[in-house]
Design an enzyme around this catalytic site. Sequence first.
Site, PDB file in Angstrom:
ATOM      1  N   ARG A 105      15.055  83.801  18.828  1.00 38.31           N
ATOM      2  CA  ARG A 105      14.804  84.938  19.712  1.00 38.31           C
ATOM      3  C   ARG A 105      13.369  84.925  20.200  1.00 38.31           C
ATOM      4  O   ARG A 105      12.445  84.765  19.415  1.00 38.31           O
ATOM      5  CB  ARG A 105      14.980  86.243  18.916  1.00 38.31           C
ATOM      6  CG  ARG A 105      16.257  86.903  19.083  1.00 38.31           C
ATOM      7  CD  ARG A 105      16.359  88.304  18.546  1.00 38.31           C
ATOM      8  NE  ARG A 105      15.342  88.853  17.674  1.00 38.31           N
ATOM      9  CZ  ARG A 105      15.310  90.115  17.300  1.00 38.31           C
ATOM     10  NH1 ARG A 105      16.216  90.958  17.758  1.00 38.31           N
ATOM     11  NH2 ARG A 105      14.381  90.572  16.497  1.00 38.31           N
ATOM     12  N   THR A 109      10.975  89.183  24.854  1.00 36.71           N
ATOM     13  CA  THR A 109      12.169  89.563  25.631  1.00 36.71           C
ATOM     14  C   THR A 109      13.380  89.842  24.735  1.00 36.71           C
ATOM     15  O   THR A 109      14.357  90.434  25.174  1.00 36.71           O
ATOM     16  CB  THR A 109      12.566  88.425  26.595  1.00 36.71           C
ATOM     17  OG1 THR A 109      12.942  87.291  25.801  1.00 36.71           O
ATOM     18  CG2 THR A 109      11.414  88.048  27.519  1.00 36.71           C
ATOM     19  N   ASP A 201      13.013  89.846   8.375  1.00 39.45           N
ATOM     20  CA  ASP A 201      13.360  88.608   9.079  1.00 39.45           C
ATOM     21  C   ASP A 201      14.127  87.689   8.124  1.00 39.45           C
ATOM     22  O   ASP A 201      13.553  87.111   7.197  1.00 39.45           O
ATOM     23  CB  ASP A 201      12.081  87.916   9.579  1.00 39.45           C
ATOM     24  CG  ASP A 201      12.414  86.755  10.507  1.00 39.45           C
ATOM     25  OD1 ASP A 201      13.206  85.874  10.092  1.00 39.45           O
ATOM     26  OD2 ASP A 201      11.915  86.731  11.639  1.00 39.45           O
ATOM     27  N   ASP A 204      12.930  83.924   7.841  1.00 40.70           N
ATOM     28  CA  ASP A 204      11.669  83.777   7.107  1.00 40.70           C
ATOM     29  C   ASP A 204      11.861  84.043   5.618  1.00 40.70           C
ATOM     30  O   ASP A 204      11.321  83.328   4.777  1.00 40.70           O
ATOM     31  CB  ASP A 204      10.616  84.749   7.665  1.00 40.70           C
ATOM     32  CG  ASP A 204      10.065  84.266   8.991  1.00 40.70           C
ATOM     33  OD1 ASP A 204      10.261  83.079   9.320  1.00 40.70           O
ATOM     34  OD2 ASP A 204       9.451  85.080   9.699  1.00 40.70           O
TER      35      ASP A 204
HETATM   36  C1  PRP Z   1      17.526  86.103  13.781  1.00 45.06           C
HETATM   37  C2  PRP Z   1      18.894  86.209  13.124  1.00 45.06           C
HETATM   38  C3  PRP Z   1      19.812  86.168  14.303  1.00 45.06           C
HETATM   39  C4  PRP Z   1      19.019  86.890  15.376  1.00 45.06           C
HETATM   40  C5  PRP Z   1      19.565  88.278  15.547  1.00 45.06           C
HETATM   41  O1  PRP Z   1      17.225  84.796  14.101  1.00 45.06           O
HETATM   42  O2  PRP Z   1      19.139  85.220  12.177  1.00 45.06           O
HETATM   43  O3  PRP Z   1      20.180  84.868  14.716  1.00 45.06           O
HETATM   44  O4  PRP Z   1      17.663  86.926  14.921  1.00 45.06           O
HETATM   45  O5  PRP Z   1      18.931  88.925  16.582  1.00 45.06           O
HETATM   46  P1  PRP Z   1      19.700  89.367  17.906  1.00 45.06           P
HETATM   47  O6  PRP Z   1      20.987  89.983  17.488  1.00 45.06           O
HETATM   48  O7  PRP Z   1      18.757  90.379  18.525  1.00 45.06           O
HETATM   49  O8  PRP Z   1      19.864  88.169  18.776  1.00 45.06           O
HETATM   50  P2  PRP Z   1      15.791  84.372  14.674  1.00 45.06           P
HETATM   51  O9  PRP Z   1      15.849  84.293  16.163  1.00 45.06           O
HETATM   52  O10 PRP Z   1      14.740  85.241  14.086  1.00 45.06           O
HETATM   53  O11 PRP Z   1      15.655  82.887  14.150  1.00 45.06           O
HETATM   54  P3  PRP Z   1      15.488  82.350  12.650  1.00 45.06           P
HETATM   55  O12 PRP Z   1      16.801  82.570  11.936  1.00 45.06           O
HETATM   56  O13 PRP Z   1      15.162  80.914  12.822  1.00 45.06           O
HETATM   57  O14 PRP Z   1      14.364  83.119  11.994  1.00 45.06           O
HETATM   58  N1  URA Z   2      16.522  89.096  13.108  1.00 44.70           N
HETATM   59  C1  URA Z   2      16.229  89.285  11.794  1.00 44.70           C
HETATM   60  O1  URA Z   2      16.070  88.312  11.040  1.00 44.70           O
HETATM   61  N2  URA Z   2      16.109  90.542  11.360  1.00 44.70           N
HETATM   62  C2  URA Z   2      16.279  91.620  12.142  1.00 44.70           C
HETATM   63  O2  URA Z   2      16.159  92.754  11.662  1.00 44.70           O
HETATM   64  C3  URA Z   2      16.575  91.400  13.511  1.00 44.70           C
HETATM   65  C4  URA Z   2      16.697  90.131  13.960  1.00 44.70           C
END
Ligand code: PRP
Ligand code: URA
Length: 211
Positions: A105, A109, A201, A204
Amino acid sequence: MTTTLRVLDHALLRHKLAPLRDAATPSPAFRRRLAEVGAMLAVEATRQLPETTARIATPLAAMAHRVLAAPEPCLVPVLRAGLGLLEGARLILPDAPVGHIGLVRDEATLRPSEYVLRLPPDLKRRGALLLDPMLATGGSAAAAVARLKAAGAPWIRLLCVVAAPEGAARLAAEHPDVPVLAAALDERLDHRGYIVPGLGDAGDRCFGTEG
Ligand code: PRP
Ligand code: URA
């Protein structure tokens, strides 16, 4: 709100969600709990897979036994955090091919961008359990589902840990044919698009990284 979301009502699942939410839980314990939740969600998501009857022989007698009518569905984690759920789901579905969808993400945005896509050809005959712990705005899940549909998945179920009302509504609007199974439905998103109270997160926390 029209919804395709079902929150699994299960005491053990709620028990495992508490340490996932707890900010003091270290990464190895977080990963372990996430895997356990992945296994529980996979069990529930496969409850009604079509069955057929096979003849088997126990050491004592021949019998007819119900078995799955089709090969195990594909497992498709959304990277990175979906990998945490995959670990547990694979214990339940050891013969499932695994596809990967890498989405991240944009912090400003909140739109997802794709950095990897590797899907098994078997997707066309197996269907898919899509694994992503967080359904926040729903942008990532909606994009992942669109990829699976374009690749020919005959059916898709989304397994997540925590859903926000915004994400659940978006998925139901864009993909009303995709049931969503979650461990919890939380209150809202904050101004950064994080689920509140949520668990932070997930990627993370799973991998011990930051930001
Ligand atoms: C997180 C999570 C989802 C997304 C959800 O991933 O694991 O894939 O955010 O958010 P949304 O519903 O608003 O799209 P992130 O983009 O943080 O990547 P990561 O798992 O590599 O940390
Ligand atoms: N992605 C995450 O990992 N946590 C949240 O709360 C939203 C998006």
